[in-house]
Design an enzyme around this catalytic site. Structure first.
Site, PDB file in Angstrom:
ATOM      1  N   ASP A   1       1.024  -1.057  -0.164  1.00  0.00           N
ATOM      2  CA  ASP A   1       0.259  -0.160  -0.109  1.00  0.00           C
ATOM      3  C   ASP A   1       1.006   1.708  -0.355  1.00  0.00           C
ATOM      4  O   ASP A   1       0.246   2.490  -0.067  1.00  0.00           O
ATOM      5  CB  ASP A   1      -0.726   0.005   1.226  1.00  0.00           C
ATOM      6  CG  ASP A   1      -2.092  -1.249   1.245  1.00  0.00           C
ATOM      7  OD1 ASP A   1      -2.296  -1.017  -0.269  1.00  0.00           O
ATOM      8  OD2 ASP A   1      -2.447  -1.631   2.483  1.00  0.00           O
ATOM      9  N   CYS A   2       1.919   1.338   0.456  1.00  0.00           N
ATOM     10  CA  CYS A   2       2.762   2.497   0.698  1.00  0.00           C
ATOM     11  C   CYS A   2       3.923   2.635  -0.353  1.00  0.00           C
ATOM     12  O   CYS A   2       4.230   3.516  -0.751  1.00  0.00           O
ATOM     13  CB  CYS A   2       3.228   2.912   1.748  1.00  0.00           C
ATOM     14  SG  CYS A   2       2.712   2.209   2.843  1.00  0.00           S
TER      15      CYS A   2
END
Ligand code: BGC
Ligand code: NOJ
Length: 939
Positions: A591-592
């Site tokens: 997600d990052c």
């Protein structure tokens, strides 16, 4: 090295022996609708289904001290005039006023069984976290208090059984105060909208009168429930939380003492605690008497006050029920018929020997069960201010005797016996056995229920159920309760869009996609294939594929679940970038790694901010590997459906008469295989960096995770997925990539996510480079993806390497509890990596895909007991030192006793298999024929 507890495998418990753990060590209560989080000192909270919208009790995340708020008990023993025989008075006990009101010469002793909140030094302390229950026991000055916390099956309530035992030689007179604080339902607004919140709080207090059964007398110790005329349990004192209980809101909560009489109560926080006191020294407890307060706004709480006398050796149980109920619109309010009194007013009666405080008049129980002093409306009409309590009464009545509570607890334990009997191992290695047989499976149930919503690191307000998270979680859980996994798959698929994309999260209460976060995470669709195929292999239930499932929950849009899988597969095929690798979208599993975000505004959230994917060349090798892996599962499924007459029939039904199901599935399998083969070639051509797989291409088409990069030269996700998918196995790529993981990513505590860590912010990469080096997605040991590499090791048949990686992140092998900090019985999301200030320090315990992935890894790839569409495949890949092990595996209606022998100390490879004494082909699945079977495997 200091330890804070130990495993009690026989009882399936972790026993904490020192309350001052390096971080609150928690457990979860409930496994279906009603849930609680409980720390080793009694901290935590309850909610119904949704940690954001139906928060029942209040909790202060990030409070000082840590872990503030919970279910607390205060025990007060007035100081004897002289020390107990042979004993001394503990000077660490809090000094307060003497009963006379003057400053006492000797202090009263006030303590809590869980040490907190009083923090009075205890003579003994123990917290046992078990399977969905926690038992906390403390003792002080010859009194032992033991509290069992659990949520009975199919019940919307937490039951707390407090047992007080006098182990001294003298009579003990104690004052007991219970305590919990209500949350005003929405856990997010509860923390912020005080201009409204502090005016909305409302409660009701009910003390049901004792009415002896006709012609009988009341034996207070009787185990039988006595009914009060109101329908409540006679003698029970219940505090109801009914904030906003009007036509718009139909639910309330309650906290009842069900089996003993309370001599008082409090419902207003400041009246009980005092504005200038805190949880450790509430003014009512310090004064030794309740204030019988009624909350109007501010912060409603629930506290019972009970006077207890215990003879030497005597023991008494107190049952508290903390519950939640919902009423139908037409049955919301109390009908006044039963409450009328001659004067048209409920009579007031005061607690014996006490006076009635007029400001508290509404709280005094009337013998009729009505609120004392309240004006009654005419016979038979509704009072729209009073809750219809029928549902609470029923639960309170069910749990008003010790026998009933013990029976409900037994039922819960039996459920766990059943759940944990489907897969067990005896390996001679107690750490491995304990993880497989107990804690890994237990954590899988918890992640299945909670996804990433509520832990001591997830506040319960930020995230609902993740699309990818839930699909992974159910793979660890499906063997436990397949029917629940089935429903979960349907719920998840219902949030998909017609093009195969999907909402990244949905809210458990409404099951609707979460608009705040939206979609566009291009790995998400693949996970639906992953979850569904695992479900079918476990159950053999192909009928799930015929379920009609809508898009975005819109009625009328339904197509079969199989169709959802097809569009999931095609979502990747339809979203390829310039190298014909999958476009990443907003992000893939990581997600990052925000390749299309370009955030310069520190006030923006990387997770929710608008992305600019227009013209982007950002491609993901993680999705490429995931696509090949899950794509192969999809192909295998299509081929199986082509072979099966029910698969072909379902196809014909959906596609009209004359359509040839078998041919159609085979054609679909061939088409999909073509896409996979093409992807494999592209990965070999554009995704290989020489010693490892690249991670991605960025917006501009530059390499990420290459030796050409300044930082972040190698990433774990693509090594994991491409090795699991076996891409380039024959060309030596898998082995090389695995060696690179060892060389560049591995350290004492596991493998880090990337190396070298980013030391500055890269706008073209986003959140990953916002973290300090060694933490979270920036070179933390993200435990979730270690098992991917471990499975990769088993693909390469390297059992010793797989095992070494496995034990490094496995809780049962944790050496330094102080350093690890979080619970030593469950996986955590992240352990600080080798570039961090404190390598080895764990964070984000409990809610992590690590649980499901390690379950898959250890059972299916290391021990090698793998369900297939037809039965079981057995393919161990173990450390060469493991000479034999036994597995008990229930699959559908078959029960297998599997003995694996490794006389030559091999790492993999099966020489012979016998089923019920007869030799079977080594690479054929063992059919799941109903009944008991013995299997012998020689490696
Ligand atoms: C975390 C991720 C998480 C994401 C979504 C990020 O800040 O580092 O692990 O998945 O937020 O909540
Ligand atoms: C936690 C999320 O829940 C999960 O979905 C994600 O893949 C990892 N963080 C990595 O960013």
């Amino acid at each position: 090295m200091k330890t804070f507890g130990y495993f009690d495998d026989k009882n399936r418990e972790y026993v904490i022996t020192d309350p001052a753990t390096p971080f609150p060590w928690i457990n979860y209560l409930g496994n279906e609708d009603f849930f609680g989080l409980i720390s080793n000192t009694g901290g935590g909270y309850d909610f119904y289904k949704d940690a954001k919208f139906r928060r029942i009790t209040r909790y202060r995340y990030n409070g000082v001290p840590m872990d503030a708020g919970g279910r607390y008990f205060y025990i007060r023993e007035e100081a004897p005039l002289s020390p107990p025989e042979g004993g001394t008075i503990d000077p660490s006990a809090k000094t307060i006023e003497a009963p006379s009101g003057a400053v006492g010469g000797a202090p009263a002793c006030i303590w809590s069984p869980g040490w907190k909140p009083c923090k009075t030094a205890l003579d003994s302390y123990e917290c046992r976290h078990g399977m969905n229950y926690t038992r906390i026991t403390g003792s002080k000055n010859g009194v032992e208090a033991s509290v069992l916390f659990f949520v009975p099956l199919k019940t919307w309530a937490e039951v707390q059984k407090l047992t007080l035992t006098n182990k001294s030689g003298e009579t003990k007179r104690l004052k007991l105060f219970s305590f919990t604080e209500w949350c005003l339902w929405n856990a997010a607004t509860d923390m912020e909208n005080f201009q409204r919140n502090w005016s909305t709080g409302e409660v009701e207090i009910e003390k049901a009168p004792l009415s002896p059964p006709e012609g009988g007398t009341i034996d207070p110790s009787a185990s039988k429930t006595i009914e009060a005329p109101s329908g409540a349990v006679g003698g029970a004192t219940t505090i109801y939380h009914k904030t906003e209980y009007k036509e718009r809101r139909n639910h309330y909560a309650y906290y009842a003492l069900t089996n003993a009489e309370a001599q008082g109560f409090d419902t207003d926080r400041e009246s009980f605690i005092g504005l200038y006191s805190d949880f450790s020294n509430p003014q009512c407890v310090m004064a030794g008497k309740p204030s019988n307060s009624v909350a109007h706004g501010w912060s409603p709480i629930a506290s019972h006050y009970v006077e207890v006398e215990l003879q030497p050796g005597e023991s008494k149980d107190f049952i508290f029920v903390l519950g939640y109920a919902e009423n139908e619109q037409e049955k919301k309010f109390e009908t006044q018929a039963s409450l009328s009194s001659p004067e048209g007013k409920a009579p007031l009666s005061s607690p014996e020997g006490d006076t009635i405080d007029p400001s508290a008049s509404k709280t005094i129980e009337a013998p009729s069960g009505a609120v004392g002093g309240a004006l009654l409306t005419s016979l038979g009409s509704l009072d729209r201010t009073i809750i219809n309590k029928e549902k609470a009464h029923a639960v309170i009545a069910r749990f008003s005797t010790v026998e009933a509570v013990d029976a409900a607890f037994e039922e819960l334990c039996q459920m766990w016996d059943g759940l944990l009997s489907k897969f067990t191992v005896e390996s001679g290695n107690e750490r491995l056995d304990r993880m497989v047989n107990i804690w890994n499976q237990y954590q899988c149930m918890i992640t299945f229920c909670f996804s990433r919503s509520a832990s001591f690191f997830e506040s319960g307000v930020g995230r609902g159920m993740g699309f990818r998270d839930s699909n992974q979680d159910l793979v660890g859980f499906v063997h436990q309760i397949p029917s629940r996994a089935r429903q979960r798959i349907i719920d998840i698929a219902s949030t998909q869009f017609p093009d195969g994309g999907c909402y990244h999260q949905y809210q458990p209460l409404t099951k609707r996609g979460n608009n705040d976060i939206g979609g566009g995470f291009n790995d998400d669709p693949c996970w639906l294939i992953f979850g569904t195929v695992a479900y079918i292999k476990e159950t053999g239930d192909f009928s799930i594929l015929d379920e009609m499932v809508p898009f975005d929950n819109q009625p009328g849009t339904e197509v079969t679940l199989f169709e959802h899988l097809r569009i999931s597969f095609d979502h990747v095929v339809n979203n390829l970038g310039p190298h014909a690798l999958p476009l990443i979208g907003r992000a893939d599993w990581n997600d990052c790694l925000n390749l299309n975000c370009f955030s310069w505004d520190p006030n923006e959230s990387f997770q929710t901010t608008e992305n600019n994917s227009e013209g982007s060349k950002a491609e993901s090798l993680m999705i490429a590997g995931l696509f090949v892996l899950t794509g192969k599962q999809y192909v295998e499924l299509c081929r199986e459906l082509g072979k099966r007459s029910d698969g072909a029939a379902a196809y014909a039904k959906a596609n009209g008469e004359g359509s040839d199901g078998a041919a159609a599935y085979t054609e679909e399998a061939d088409r999909a295989q073509g896409c996979i083969d093409a992807m494999v070639e592209v990965v070999k051509k554009h995704g290989w960096d020489g010693e490892w797989y690249l991670r991605a291409y960025d917006f501009y088409g530059n390499k990420i995770g290459s030796k050409e990069c300044e930082e972040g030269k190698i990433f774990i996700e693509s090594q994991g997925f491409c090795t699991m998918a076996g891409i380039g196995l024959e060309d030596g790529m898998v082995d090389k990539a695995l060696d690179s993981c060892k060389k560049y990513l591995d350290c004492e505590h596991g493998m880090v996510l990337n190396n070298p860590a980013f030391t500055r912010y890269y706008v073209e990469m986003g959140e990953i480079s916002s973290y300090p080096a060694g933490y979270k997605e920036n070179a933390g040991i993200f435990c979730h993806n270690n098992p991917w590499v471990i499975i990769g090791e088993t693909v390469a048949r390297r059992g010793n390497d797989a095992w070494e990686h496995y034990t490094k992140i496995c809780p049962a092998w944790i050496k330094d509890q102080q350093l690890h900090k979080v619970e030593p019985y469950v996986y955590c999301q992240m352990v600080a990596g080798k570039d961090a200030a404190k390598p080895g320090e764990g964070k984000n315990s409990w809610l992590t895909g690590t649980a499901a992935w390690n379950w898959l890894t250890v059972t299916q790839y290391i021990l090698g007991i793998r369900p297939t569409f037809d039965g079981l495949e057995i393919d161990p890949c173990i450390p060469s030192t493991l000479t034999e092990y036994k597995v008990h595996r229930v699959l559908r209606d078959a029960e297998f006793e599997i003995m694996v022998k490794n006389p030559d100390g091999k790492e993999s490879g099966v020489t012979s298999i016998t089923l019920d004494g007869k030799t079977v082909e080594r690479d054929r699945a063992i059919p799941a024929t109903p009944g008991k079977h013995t299997v012998e495997v020689i490696m």
